[in-house]
Design a protein around this motif. Sequence first.
Motif, PDB file in Angstrom:
ATOM      1  N   TYR A  34       0.825  -1.204   0.000  1.00 37.26           N
ATOM      2  CA  TYR A  34       0.000   0.000   0.000  1.00 37.26           C
ATOM      3  C   TYR A  34       0.864   1.260   0.000  1.00 37.26           C
ATOM      4  O   TYR A  34       0.565   2.222  -0.720  1.00 37.26           O
ATOM      5  N   ALA A  35       1.928   1.259   0.786  1.00 36.10           N
ATOM      6  CA  ALA A  35       2.810   2.426   0.850  1.00 36.10           C
ATOM      7  C   ALA A  35       3.429   2.728  -0.508  1.00 36.10           C
ATOM      8  O   ALA A  35       3.597   3.896  -0.883  1.00 36.10           O
ATOM      9  N   LYS A  36       3.763   1.693  -1.254  1.00 38.24           N
ATOM     10  CA  LYS A  36       4.328   1.893  -2.594  1.00 38.24           C
ATOM     11  C   LYS A  36       3.241   2.287  -3.599  1.00 38.24           C
ATOM     12  O   LYS A  36       3.496   3.037  -4.531  1.00 38.24           O
ATOM     13  N   LEU A  37       2.043   1.757  -3.392  1.00 35.88           N
ATOM     14  CA  LEU A  37       0.940   2.038  -4.298  1.00 35.88           C
ATOM     15  C   LEU A  37       0.534   3.504  -4.261  1.00 35.88           C
ATOM     16  O   LEU A  37       0.251   4.100  -5.303  1.00 35.88           O
ATOM     17  N   VAL A  38       0.528   4.108  -3.079  1.00 37.99           N
ATOM     18  CA  VAL A  38       0.106   5.508  -2.961  1.00 37.99           C
ATOM     19  C   VAL A  38       1.222   6.484  -3.320  1.00 37.99           C
ATOM     20  O   VAL A  38       0.951   7.673  -3.503  1.00 37.99           O
ATOM     21  N   ASP A  39       2.453   6.007  -3.423  1.00 40.00           N
ATOM     22  CA  ASP A  39       3.584   6.858  -3.791  1.00 40.00           C
ATOM     23  C   ASP A  39       4.416   6.176  -4.868  1.00 40.00           C
ATOM     24  O   ASP A  39       5.527   5.708  -4.614  1.00 40.00           O
ATOM     25  N   PRO A  40       3.882   6.090  -6.091  1.00 38.31           N
ATOM     26  CA  PRO A  40       4.605   5.364  -7.135  1.00 38.31           C
ATOM     27  C   PRO A  40       5.963   5.987  -7.487  1.00 38.31           C
ATOM     28  O   PRO A  40       6.913   5.265  -7.778  1.00 38.31           O
ATOM     29  N   GLU A  41       6.054   7.306  -7.429  1.00 38.28           N
ATOM     30  CA  GLU A  41       7.347   7.937  -7.742  1.00 38.28           C
ATOM     31  C   GLU A  41       8.394   7.622  -6.668  1.00 38.28           C
ATOM     32  O   GLU A  41       9.568   7.431  -6.971  1.00 38.28           O
ATOM     33  N   SER A  43       8.447   4.902  -4.978  1.00 38.21           N
ATOM     34  CA  SER A  43       8.803   3.510  -5.225  1.00 38.21           C
ATOM     35  C   SER A  43       9.836   3.402  -6.344  1.00 38.21           C
ATOM     36  O   SER A  43      10.802   2.641  -6.238  1.00 38.21           O
ATOM     37  N   VAL A  44       9.646   4.172  -7.400  1.00 39.11           N
ATOM     38  CA  VAL A  44      10.619   4.183  -8.502  1.00 39.11           C
ATOM     39  C   VAL A  44      11.970   4.675  -7.989  1.00 39.11           C
ATOM     40  O   VAL A  44      13.022   4.084  -8.286  1.00 39.11           O
ATOM     41  N   GLN A  45      11.950   5.724  -7.199  1.00 35.79           N
ATOM     42  CA  GLN A  45      13.179   6.280  -6.637  1.00 35.79           C
ATOM     43  C   GLN A  45      13.887   5.250  -5.750  1.00 35.79           C
ATOM     44  O   GLN A  45      15.120   5.127  -5.791  1.00 35.79           O
ATOM     45  N   ALA A  46      13.122   4.503  -4.960  1.00 36.31           N
ATOM     46  CA  ALA A  46      13.708   3.499  -4.068  1.00 36.31           C
ATOM     47  C   ALA A  46      14.347   2.363  -4.860  1.00 36.31           C
ATOM     48  O   ALA A  46      15.456   1.929  -4.545  1.00 36.31           O
ATOM     49  N   ALA A  56      15.864   0.411 -17.788  1.00 37.04           N
ATOM     50  CA  ALA A  56      14.615   0.030 -18.455  1.00 37.04           C
ATOM     51  C   ALA A  56      13.723  -0.825 -17.546  1.00 37.04           C
ATOM     52  O   ALA A  56      12.515  -0.895 -17.757  1.00 37.04           O
ATOM     53  N   TRP A  57      14.294  -1.469 -16.539  1.00 37.78           N
ATOM     54  CA  TRP A  57      13.529  -2.338 -15.654  1.00 37.78           C
ATOM     55  C   TRP A  57      13.057  -1.633 -14.381  1.00 37.78           C
ATOM     56  O   TRP A  57      12.196  -2.151 -13.674  1.00 37.78           O
ATOM     57  N   VAL A  58      13.618  -0.492 -14.071  1.00 37.25           N
ATOM     58  CA  VAL A  58      13.339   0.173 -12.796  1.00 37.25           C
ATOM     59  C   VAL A  58      11.852   0.480 -12.641  1.00 37.25           C
ATOM     60  O   VAL A  58      11.239   0.114 -11.635  1.00 37.25           O
ATOM     61  N   GLU A  59      11.261   1.147 -13.611  1.00 38.51           N
ATOM     62  CA  GLU A  59       9.842   1.521 -13.481  1.00 38.51           C
ATOM     63  C   GLU A  59       8.912   0.311 -13.472  1.00 38.51           C
ATOM     64  O   GLU A  59       8.018   0.251 -12.624  1.00 38.51           O
ATOM     65  N   PRO A  60       9.073  -0.662 -14.383  1.00 40.22           N
ATOM     66  CA  PRO A  60       8.179  -1.832 -14.310  1.00 40.22           C
ATOM     67  C   PRO A  60       8.276  -2.579 -12.972  1.00 40.22           C
ATOM     68  O   PRO A  60       7.252  -3.000 -12.423  1.00 40.22           O
ATOM     69  N   HIS A  63       6.618  -0.383 -10.203  1.00 47.25           N
ATOM     70  CA  HIS A  63       5.154  -0.340 -10.305  1.00 47.25           C
ATOM     71  C   HIS A  63       4.526  -1.719 -10.092  1.00 47.25           C
ATOM     72  O   HIS A  63       3.354  -1.820  -9.718  1.00 47.25           O
ATOM     73  N   GLY A  64       5.284  -2.782 -10.310  1.00 44.64           N
ATOM     74  CA  GLY A  64       4.773  -4.138 -10.109  1.00 44.64           C
ATOM     75  C   GLY A  64       4.882  -4.624  -8.672  1.00 44.64           C
ATOM     76  O   GLY A  64       4.109  -5.491  -8.242  1.00 44.64           O
ATOM     77  N   LEU A  65       5.831  -4.085  -7.918  1.00 44.50           N
ATOM     78  CA  LEU A  65       6.027  -4.533  -6.536  1.00 44.50           C
ATOM     79  C   LEU A  65       4.784  -4.398  -5.656  1.00 44.50           C
ATOM     80  O   LEU A  65       4.473  -5.329  -4.907  1.00 44.50           O
TER      81      LEU A  65
END
Length: 176
Positions: A34-41, A43-46, A56-60, A63-65
């Motif tokens: 949930y914490a990653k879902l509400v802050d997708p950016e 999550s990408v940064q982490a 190329a794999w960072v964002e998928p 966003h999939g985690l």
Amino acid sequence: MDDRLSPRPASRWRRYLPLAACLVLAGTWIWAGYAKLVDPEGSVQAVRAFRVLPEAWVEPVAHGLPALEIGLAMCLRGRLGAALSAVLLTVFAAGLVQAWARGLSIDCGCFGGGGDVQPAATRYGLELARDLGLLALSLWLCFRPRRARHLPSRTATDETPVRVLTDAASASREES
């Protein structure tokens, strides 16, 4: 009531240990997802901060985690869910160890946020201890012995239906 039929007081709480372990793991996975879902950016940064995946794999992955973690929380009742939890926790622990060994100063982003931080703000030891504790719970759920709940225990009755019928027939013959 026969003492052989009542559960020992010490064993009563043991029935609830697997449920407690599942609830701890599921709560952790839901909270993290949930914490990653509400802050997708965040999550990408982490994910990017660990510097192990190609760009190329960072964002998928980031966003999939959340979906993976929340979905995993929903299937923890069985051994497969516990095994998947153990695998994911092993991957997360390995990521923390490699970041620590490489001298990266990052927040893991396990429960939102994440990314580069000041060296004094890292908490690798605590984060690794948490992941290893959750890994231990997952592995325990994978390998703990199970007992079929629908079958009576041997201490409840040692009589089979055939023996009960045979004994009843013998008793009626003796009475006559």
